[in-house]
Design an enzyme around this catalytic site. Structure first.
Site, PDB file in Angstrom:
ATOM      1  N   LYS A   8       0.849  -1.189   0.000  1.00 44.49           N
ATOM      2  CA  LYS A   8       0.000   0.000   0.000  1.00 44.49           C
ATOM      3  C   LYS A   8       0.884   1.238   0.000  1.00 44.49           C
ATOM      4  O   LYS A   8       1.434   1.630   1.025  1.00 44.49           O
ATOM      5  CB  LYS A   8      -0.939   0.053   1.204  1.00 44.49           C
ATOM      6  CG  LYS A   8      -2.099   1.036   0.962  1.00 44.49           C
ATOM      7  CD  LYS A   8      -2.539   1.792   2.200  1.00 44.49           C
ATOM      8  CE  LYS A   8      -1.697   2.952   2.601  1.00 44.49           C
ATOM      9  NZ  LYS A   8      -1.897   4.192   1.797  1.00 44.49           N
ATOM     10  N   GLU A  51      10.417   1.887  10.172  1.00 41.05           N
ATOM     11  CA  GLU A  51      11.393   2.937   9.880  1.00 41.05           C
ATOM     12  C   GLU A  51      10.626   4.243   9.947  1.00 41.05           C
ATOM     13  O   GLU A  51       9.822   4.562   9.067  1.00 41.05           O
ATOM     14  CB  GLU A  51      12.005   2.720   8.486  1.00 41.05           C
ATOM     15  CG  GLU A  51      13.357   3.400   8.323  1.00 41.05           C
ATOM     16  CD  GLU A  51      13.237   4.787   7.713  1.00 41.05           C
ATOM     17  OE1 GLU A  51      13.068   5.739   8.506  1.00 41.05           O
ATOM     18  OE2 GLU A  51      13.327   4.909   6.498  1.00 41.05           O
ATOM     19  N   CYS A  79      13.569  11.212   5.980  1.00 44.64           N
ATOM     20  CA  CYS A  79      13.465  10.841   7.393  1.00 44.64           C
ATOM     21  C   CYS A  79      14.796  10.984   8.116  1.00 44.64           C
ATOM     22  O   CYS A  79      14.831  11.266   9.312  1.00 44.64           O
ATOM     23  CB  CYS A  79      12.932   9.424   7.523  1.00 44.64           C
ATOM     24  SG  CYS A  79      13.863   8.203   6.569  1.00 44.64           S
ATOM     25  N   GLU A 125      10.311  16.768  14.052  1.00 43.84           N
ATOM     26  CA  GLU A 125      10.658  16.595  12.649  1.00 43.84           C
ATOM     27  C   GLU A 125       9.815  17.527  11.775  1.00 43.84           C
ATOM     28  O   GLU A 125       8.589  17.518  11.849  1.00 43.84           O
ATOM     29  CB  GLU A 125      10.414  15.139  12.238  1.00 43.84           C
ATOM     30  CG  GLU A 125      10.813  14.829  10.811  1.00 43.84           C
ATOM     31  CD  GLU A 125      10.585  13.367  10.460  1.00 43.84           C
ATOM     32  OE1 GLU A 125      11.460  12.777   9.793  1.00 43.84           O
ATOM     33  OE2 GLU A 125       9.540  12.813  10.842  1.00 43.84           O
TER      34      GLU A 125
END
Length: 623
Positions: free
Chosen positions: A305, A380, A414, A513
């Site tokens: 997905k 992750e 990331c 972040e």
């Protein structure tokens, strides 16, 4: 107006401009015209939709202009601002497997041509009804033949929005493929069999590199140079795991040394089963490949997905898998929203493992769902990675690495080293050079040659980044450079490279972040202070240090609490090396041999070899 009208309009436009066209090949939103040399046009999803020349030339521009006037009553926009990149829910429900023919309606020009449509403005064009995909259990994707046409005309696109019902179909197809005929066609087949398919996929990726890169750029806003490099990495990843699939055969039945001579033992490495793969939008096809390639190499079957914000190249991967005749059900691709498609996939009782790349908050929800069935997961997640720069460096060299660490892919990485720690002796000089270099970055339409900073992926992400910057300013930080829309780009989701100073460790910009082209800066005096600041985060994906002192670099590489450490660089990534983090950046490792191990279980097989009875129990008396 059907899809087949577009090639006819192109051919007519070419004839009026004196360009001889041999054929029109439609690949996604790409219209490739074969005349003495290839000419590529894009059915452009800009605010003012047109056909635009990707490789501008007089011939390309002339054909684009004539075709655009016929289609929309407007001329081409070769260097337009980036599209809104919106997605809306499909009008029809979706299914797992292939949805109908791959590109139905994309007919080649013929002698019998339909009448030209009236010349109308884009706003007057009616919506295009999406056909309900056929439900087929095949090794491919939900392919919606109407999507690209809608995107080309209206500036918006529809992809199928899968539901729990579609997830059921996809998982059932994957389960059947895993166990069909005892697994002899896939899960228990020799690794060399699976390697053949992986190499065939890699070859197709190479053949279509330019088309896939262009589609990725159109879908996500990444500069075309970056997406071309991504496609190289995608092909390399499939080839690497093809090699590991073959070597897996050699590692089966590896003997185990035992202290007792009357026993022999060996191990078997077996595929874990059906795996759910949920991937992000920042590197759409590459991040999917990091999961698809090793899982298939291991012998698993998969349901992929991709993010609803950038699904198109993953759908093209499904089409490629069909072309190489991957066994039905081995790879199933569903598109849709997280709550409606991702959540049912991660909680499905017949999915044996979930591998996820994305936000920490979503990772927590996946862990919670998997925990109900004690299902393994690999995650992750986010990061807030530090880059420590000491006072013994070549400043311009270090500045470029600092920029690459956070401005590549518009900072939507990331592992971005978005916390810059500068030794106080060089801080002022370093920042002066950093500002000068940042202002020299070409921010433009990602299709333009030399673009180094494109748009961010969506309006939501754009507003989120702007909010981070405004909050930093309100909390007392200084926006040293950037922080706004580039003046020459009036539309689109563009943000200037942004440098923020006067930051405290309690500020949101230092702790959370951003996922955008934003770097925040602090100074330090001593090595121990730098390490303490670097480790003062909930995340632990990556970290970097730049210094000419090799012993210092080795000390810091051991001291940083992260899964990845870079020395004198930032962001190099190799398929052979493990990738993953600690703390709230997740657990498990992708890439390298560790990426293959993610999808394998270890079985111990032990045999008693003696002819003598075991002798633990006293035998009953013989009558």
């Amino acid at each position: 107006m059907g899809l087949s009208i577009i090639p006819h309009l192109i051919s007519d436009a070419a004839s009026t401009t004196g360009v001889q066209i041999k054929k029109v090949v439609r690949r996604g939103v790409i219209l490739q015209l074969q005349y003495p040399t290839p000419l590529v046009l894009v059915a452009s999803p800009f605010d003012h939709p047109t056909l635009a020349a990707v490789r501008p030339s007089k011939a390309a521009a002339a054909v684009a202009a004539a075709a655009s006037r016929a289609l929309l009553g407007s001329g081409p926009s070769i260097a337009s601002p980036w599209p809104r990149n919106r997605r809306s829910r499909a009008a029809a429900s979706s299914s797992a497997g292939a949805g109908g023919s791959r590109r139905s309606g994309a007919a080649s020009p013929s002698s019998t041509r339909p009448p030209r449509p009236p010349s109308v403005r884009p706003a007057a064009l009616p919506p295009v009804a999406l056909p309900r995909p056929l439900r087929q259990h095949t090794a491919s994707a939900l392919l919606n033949s109407a999507f690209c046409f809608v995107c080309a005309v209206n500036g918006e696109g529809d992809i199928p929005a899968a539901t729990a019902e579609d997830v059921e179909i996809a998982v059932a197809a994957a389960r059947d493929a895993f166990s069909r005929d005892g697994g002899r066609h896939w899960s228990r087949a020799p690794g060399a069999v699976r390697a053949k398919f992986l190499r065939a996929i890699a070859a197709k990726i190479k053949d279509r590199k330019s088309d896939l890169a262009l589609l990725e750029t159109l879908d996500s806003g990444k500069p075309l140079d970056e997406t071309n490099a991504d496609m190289d990495d995608v092909a390399a990843c499939f080839e690497y795991y093809a090699d590991l699939a073959e070597s897996l055969d050699e590692k089966q039945r590896s003997p185990i040394s035992l202290p007792m001579e009357n026993f022999k033992s060996h191990i078997l490495k077996e595929p874990i089963g059906v795996v759910g793969l949920i991937t992000p939008w920042n590197y759409p096809l590459l991040m999917a490949t990091w999961k698809v390639a090793p899982s298939l190499a291991a012998g698993c079957t998969a349901v992929l997905k991709p993010s609803e914000l950038a699904s198109l190249t993953c759908l093209e991967l499904g089409a490629i898998c069909m072309e190489v005749a991957l066994p039905p059900g081995v790879l199933n691709i569903i598109t849709g929203l997280g709550p409606e498609a991702g959540a049912p996939l991660s909680s499905h009782p017949h999915v044996d493992k979930v591998a996820f790349t994305g936000s920490t908050e979503t990772g927590k929800r996946i862990m919670t769902a998997a925990a109900q069935m004690v299902k393994p997961v690999s995650l992750e997640l986010g990061g807030k990675s530090p880059l420590i720069v000491f006072d013994d460096v070549d400043i311009d060299k270090a500045v470029e690495w600092a920029m690459f660490g956070v401005f590549a892919n518009a900072g939507q990485v990331c592992s971005a080293t978005s916390r810059l720690l500068l030794h106080e002796k060089i801080a002022k000089q370093f920042l002066d050079r950093l500002v000068a270099w940042a202002k020299n970055i070409k921010v433009s339409d990602p299709l333009e040659e030399g673009c180094r900073l494109g748009s961010v992926v969506s309006e939501e992400q754009y507003e989120k980044i702007k909010k981070f910057i405004s909050t930093a300013r309100s909390e007392g930080a200084t926006i040293l450079c950037g922080g706004a829309r580039p003046q020459h780009l009036r539309r689109g989701f563009f943000i200037e490279p942004t440098i923020i100073t006067d930051v405290s460790t309690s500020m949101q910009i230092w702790r959370e972040e951003v996922f955008g082209p934003v770097i925040c800066v602090k100074e330090f005096r001593t090595e121990s202070e730098a390490v303490e600041l670097a480790n003062d985060t909930h995340y632990g994906l990556a970290g970097a240090v730049i210094s000419n002192d090799e012993e210092r670099c080795q000390r810091i590489s051991k001291a940083l609490h992260s899964g990845i450490v870079w020395i004198n660089c930032s962001q190099p990534t190799f398929v052979q090396a493990p990738w993953g983090g600690n703390k709230r950046s997740g657990f498990g490792r992708e890439l390298g041999e560790w990426g293959l191990d993610n999808y394998l279980t270890i079985k111990q097989v032990t045999k008693y070899c003696s002819d003598e009875p075991w002798g633990w129990y006293q035998p009953p008396s013989k009558l």
